[in-house]
Design a protein around this motif. Structure first.
Motif, PDB file in Angstrom:
ATOM      1  N   GLU A  89      -6.148   3.664 -12.742  1.00  0.00           N
ATOM      2  CA  GLU A  89      -6.237   2.897 -11.833  1.00  0.00           C
ATOM      3  C   GLU A  89      -5.164   2.552 -10.811  1.00  0.00           C
ATOM      4  N   GLU A 101     -10.019   6.740 -16.531  1.00  0.00           N
ATOM      5  CA  GLU A 101     -10.131   6.435 -15.069  1.00  0.00           C
ATOM      6  C   GLU A 101      -8.682   5.920 -14.783  1.00  0.00           C
ATOM      7  N   GLU A 104      -4.310  -3.089   2.325  1.00  0.00           N
ATOM      8  CA  GLU A 104      -4.169  -3.386   0.794  1.00  0.00           C
ATOM      9  C   GLU A 104      -3.233  -2.691   0.201  1.00  0.00           C
ATOM     10  N   ASP A 149     -11.768   4.952   1.075  1.00  0.00           N
ATOM     11  CA  ASP A 149     -12.913   4.823   0.244  1.00  0.00           C
ATOM     12  C   ASP A 149     -12.900   5.119  -1.264  1.00  0.00           C
ATOM     13  N   GLU A 150     -12.053   6.324  -1.377  1.00  0.00           N
ATOM     14  CA  GLU A 150     -12.049   6.629  -2.705  1.00  0.00           C
ATOM     15  C   GLU A 150     -11.186   5.855  -3.652  1.00  0.00           C
ATOM     16  N   ASN A 151     -10.131   5.173  -3.230  1.00  0.00           N
ATOM     17  CA  ASN A 151      -9.125   4.300  -3.766  1.00  0.00           C
ATOM     18  C   ASN A 151      -9.235   2.928  -3.419  1.00  0.00           C
ATOM     19  N   PHE A 152     -10.283   2.278  -2.754  1.00  0.00           N
ATOM     20  CA  PHE A 152     -10.167   1.140  -2.535  1.00  0.00           C
ATOM     21  C   PHE A 152     -10.144  -0.011  -3.407  1.00  0.00           C
ATOM     22  N   SER A 153     -10.739   0.411  -4.940  1.00  0.00           N
ATOM     23  CA  SER A 153     -10.645  -0.644  -6.138  1.00  0.00           C
ATOM     24  C   SER A 153      -9.479  -0.464  -6.773  1.00  0.00           C
ATOM     25  N   LYS A 154      -8.397   0.529  -6.504  1.00  0.00           N
ATOM     26  CA  LYS A 154      -7.375   0.895  -7.136  1.00  0.00           C
ATOM     27  C   LYS A 154      -6.144   0.152  -6.875  1.00  0.00           C
ATOM     28  N   ASP A 155      -4.893   0.230  -7.439  1.00  0.00           N
ATOM     29  CA  ASP A 155      -3.796  -0.107  -6.959  1.00  0.00           C
ATOM     30  C   ASP A 155      -3.174   0.997  -6.325  1.00  0.00           C
TER      31      ASP A 155
END
Length: 115
Positions: A7, A5, A78, A48-54
């Protein structure tokens, strides 16, 4: 075989920018090309696809790059913004060492030969 995955995501304008970054980095990073522009629906999908990534935005220091950067600042605050020196104007034409130092400043692992 396991899937790694990723990040970190770097958003660039074109394929030549992507190649430049791939040549310099030393870690698994997804590099997304906008091809100079991005629609609101595509931008929403990207968020949406990358919200939790840097997420990092590295675009050219020209009018189209600044327009794209403003759109990301408004729609995806962000994301972190990386800047190449204005004297190079384009990511693709900036020296590898300069691109490496910009990426390193964002804690992105780069190949030691460019430091």
């Amino acid at each position: 075989m396991s899937v790694v995955e990723v990040e970190k995501v770097i958003i660039v304008e074109g394929k030549s920018d992507k190649k430049k970054i791939e040549n310099v980095i030393n870690e698994q990073i997804e590099i997304i090309c906008t091809n100079g522009t991005i629609s609101i629906s595509k931008l929403d999908e990207l968020i949406d696809e990358n919200f939790s990534k840097d997420v990092y935005v590295l675009v050219d220091s020209d009018e189209s790059g600044e327009k794209l950067r403003k759109q990301f600042k408004r729609e995806f605050p962000e994301a972190s913004h990386l800047y190449i020196d204005r004297m190079y104007r384009e990511v693709a034409s900036a020296p590898d060492q300069h691109v490496a130092s910009v990426l390193l400043s964002a804690n992105i692992d780069v190949q030691a030969r460019f430091l």
